[in-house]
Design a protein around this motif. Sequence first.
Motif, PDB file in Angstrom:
ATOM      1  N   ARG A  53      42.892 -27.474  -0.036  1.00  0.00           N
ATOM      2  CA  ARG A  53      41.570 -26.869  -0.300  1.00  0.00           C
ATOM      3  C   ARG A  53      40.806 -27.741  -1.286  1.00  0.00           C
ATOM      4  N   PRO A  54      39.490 -27.953  -1.036  1.00  0.00           N
ATOM      5  CA  PRO A  54      38.693 -28.769  -1.959  1.00  0.00           C
ATOM      6  C   PRO A  54      38.434 -28.001  -3.249  1.00  0.00           C
ATOM      7  N   PRO A  55      38.046 -28.682  -4.302  1.00  0.00           N
ATOM      8  CA  PRO A  55      37.655 -27.979  -5.524  1.00  0.00           C
ATOM      9  C   PRO A  55      36.363 -27.210  -5.307  1.00  0.00           C
ATOM     10  N   ALA A  56      35.999 -26.392  -6.266  1.00  0.00           N
ATOM     11  CA  ALA A  56      34.755 -25.627  -6.181  1.00  0.00           C
ATOM     12  C   ALA A  56      33.568 -26.573  -6.038  1.00  0.00           C
ATOM     13  N   ASN A  57      32.454 -26.019  -5.600  1.00  0.00           N
ATOM     14  CA  ASN A  57      31.296 -26.805  -5.189  1.00  0.00           C
ATOM     15  C   ASN A  57      30.855 -27.850  -6.209  1.00  0.00           C
ATOM     16  N   LEU A  58      30.832 -27.517  -7.496  1.00  0.00           N
ATOM     17  CA  LEU A  58      30.360 -28.428  -8.531  1.00  0.00           C
ATOM     18  C   LEU A  58      31.493 -28.936  -9.419  1.00  0.00           C
ATOM     19  N   ALA A  59      32.728 -28.691  -8.989  1.00  0.00           N
ATOM     20  CA  ALA A  59      33.897 -29.148  -9.745  1.00  0.00           C
ATOM     21  C   ALA A  59      34.255 -30.578  -9.361  1.00  0.00           C
ATOM     22  N   THR A  60      34.778 -31.318 -10.326  1.00  0.00           N
ATOM     23  CA  THR A  60      35.201 -32.699 -10.092  1.00  0.00           C
ATOM     24  C   THR A  60      36.704 -32.733  -9.826  1.00  0.00           C
ATOM     25  N   THR A  61      37.257 -33.920  -9.790  1.00  0.00           N
ATOM     26  CA  THR A  61      38.693 -34.081  -9.553  1.00  0.00           C
ATOM     27  C   THR A  61      39.509 -33.921 -10.835  1.00  0.00           C
ATOM     28  N   SER A 115      17.970 -27.888 -12.332  1.00  0.00           N
ATOM     29  CA  SER A 115      18.034 -26.629 -13.077  1.00  0.00           C
ATOM     30  C   SER A 115      18.884 -25.605 -12.330  1.00  0.00           C
ATOM     31  N   GLY A 116      18.734 -25.563 -10.999  1.00  0.00           N
ATOM     32  CA  GLY A 116      19.531 -24.638 -10.198  1.00  0.00           C
ATOM     33  C   GLY A 116      21.019 -24.942 -10.290  1.00  0.00           C
ATOM     34  N   GLU A 117      21.375 -26.214 -10.260  1.00  0.00           N
ATOM     35  CA  GLU A 117      22.797 -26.575 -10.385  1.00  0.00           C
ATOM     36  C   GLU A 117      23.330 -26.214 -11.771  1.00  0.00           C
ATOM     37  N   GLY A 118      22.490 -26.427 -12.799  1.00  0.00           N
ATOM     38  CA  GLY A 118      22.916 -26.068 -14.145  1.00  0.00           C
ATOM     39  C   GLY A 118      23.202 -24.591 -14.284  1.00  0.00           C
ATOM     40  N   ALA A 119      22.399 -23.756 -13.628  1.00  0.00           N
ATOM     41  CA  ALA A 119      22.648 -22.316 -13.652  1.00  0.00           C
ATOM     42  C   ALA A 119      23.853 -21.945 -12.783  1.00  0.00           C
ATOM     43  N   SER A 120      23.982 -22.617 -11.625  1.00  0.00           N
ATOM     44  CA  SER A 120      25.049 -22.275 -10.675  1.00  0.00           C
ATOM     45  C   SER A 120      26.428 -22.653 -11.169  1.00  0.00           C
ATOM     46  N   VAL A 121      26.515 -23.637 -12.072  1.00  0.00           N
ATOM     47  CA  VAL A 121      27.834 -24.083 -12.502  1.00  0.00           C
ATOM     48  C   VAL A 121      28.516 -23.082 -13.432  1.00  0.00           C
ATOM     49  N   ILE A 122      27.742 -22.217 -14.094  1.00  0.00           N
ATOM     50  CA  ILE A 122      28.326 -21.324 -15.098  1.00  0.00           C
ATOM     51  C   ILE A 122      29.310 -20.319 -14.484  1.00  0.00           C
TER      52      ILE A 122
END
Length: 549
Positions: A503-511, A533-540
């Motif tokens: 399974r891949p990591p979460a959408n904005l997660a790195t390795t 800005s949307g990615e910054g909010a979505s990562v939380i």
Amino acid sequence: MQPAIILVSPDHADFLVDEFGRYRRDYDVVAVPDGAAAADEARRLTADGAVALIVVDLAVRDDHPLAVFHELRQSVPTAKRVIVAHWDRFLTDAEPLRPGLVKGKYDAYLLMPRGVRDEEFHGAITELLSDWGSTVAAPEVETVRMVSPPDVTLTVEIRDYLDRTGMPYGTHRPDSEIGQEIIAEFGTDVPHWPLVEVPGERVLAPVSVREVAATTYGRPDDIDVDAVVDLCIVGAGPAGLAAAVYGASEGLDTVVVEAEAIGGQAGTSSMIRNYLGFPRGISGMRLAQRARLQAIRFGTRFFTGWEVGALSPCPHGDHLVITTDGGEIHTRSVVIAAGVAYRRLGIDTVEALVGRGVHYGSAMSAARELDGADTVVVGGGNSAGQAAIYLSRFARSVTIMVRRSGLAETMSSYLIHEIEHNQRITVQPFAEVVGAGGDDRLAWLDVVDPRSGDRRRRDCDGLFLLLGADPRCDWLPIDVARDDRGFVLTGRDVPGETWADGRPPANLATTMRGVFAVGDIRAGSMKRVASASGEGASVIPLVHAYLTG
């Protein structure tokens, strides 16, 4: 002489003068009946001072409001432009006027006040005056004072930094009265320019922008993070600021580390018109400073002037360590929002003139000194378009050079429309800068047509390079996977061999566990303020999920 507000109205002049009475302390409010009188008044006023705002009644006789603005734009290109309409014409005339607003022919279409304390009307007026004051007018109070001869590269870089932070400043020549006063205060021979006077500090002879940033916002050794925080955000552009607001508001102990100015590259934008919720646009600096204050209100701690040198697991393995010039920050999770740097042209003759007519980015402080100059902007993205429009308020001519056939593939249509309408801006397709020169500063460019190889030399007083971007992630460990251009991979884009249980990591997660990436530094991002800005909010929510196991 105070800056002026010109009111153009044949029937409602007395009413508008009364409404604008609240601005009389800081502006000269002048009423005229028609466009011809407005042009005469503008020429008279600009001879002694400046015009901040022109308000044209929709009912102006003999002239269409847009024709009035077109005439006045030649003599007062920096003034803000507003059309006001009486309520009986506001709706009926809005539709035919809308294309002019899209093309930047005027800044706002407002309903004339219908009673006292119409704060919706005056809120719009105040926003426009505030924007004019921060981008055009000389500051009334100089929080930072600098002494420097013209065309000193470091001086230009410090001024650009102060513009991005919204800090009012003044630059004075060494032989001026203020310059002599600051030199005397310095007390010894000046080793190099500029000298910088900051309130509460002795006069400095800085060697870098970061030294000024550390002085104005706290030195690295002032930091005190004596516990393991929940979240450390590296970078304070739109993505990092959004993550700070949402992270802190959701109860995470949040720290932001920024090497330069709050706002990142977006902070250099003179006007962002397509960001949700700001119908009259907002400068990148103001957007960034508002977001910073919002994050601070929720408890975020900001540390600027810090260069992040490394990211590593702590020896015990239960959290991460961010290493900076001033020490270490221990954190349970990291959001990489370090953004990108403008790509260098890499031509020796051009690089030798950086700060002396050649600038990377929009360099708003340099733009204000190009009155009557011929300038060139290289780049076809939104940042280049915004820079060209801002430059056209000062320069005699602005040429946008692109290697492609035009701007349609790379620039938002609203900017293209505004550029097409602006008589001071031309677009030169199939053009590539290959050389530059001048005695003490930029005077000419060599330009090649990449199709034919034809090479021509042209006069140029200012060159602004917005060539795309390279990621700022040399400090990341090899555990964080990147693509062949150096951008950080996240989610399904990371190499398959690093997936856990298929399974891949979460959408904005790195390795790297506990490390996330957002904004321009992330591979595949849109390179837009709103998406960052949307990615910054979505990562939380992803950070929360990680922290709770």
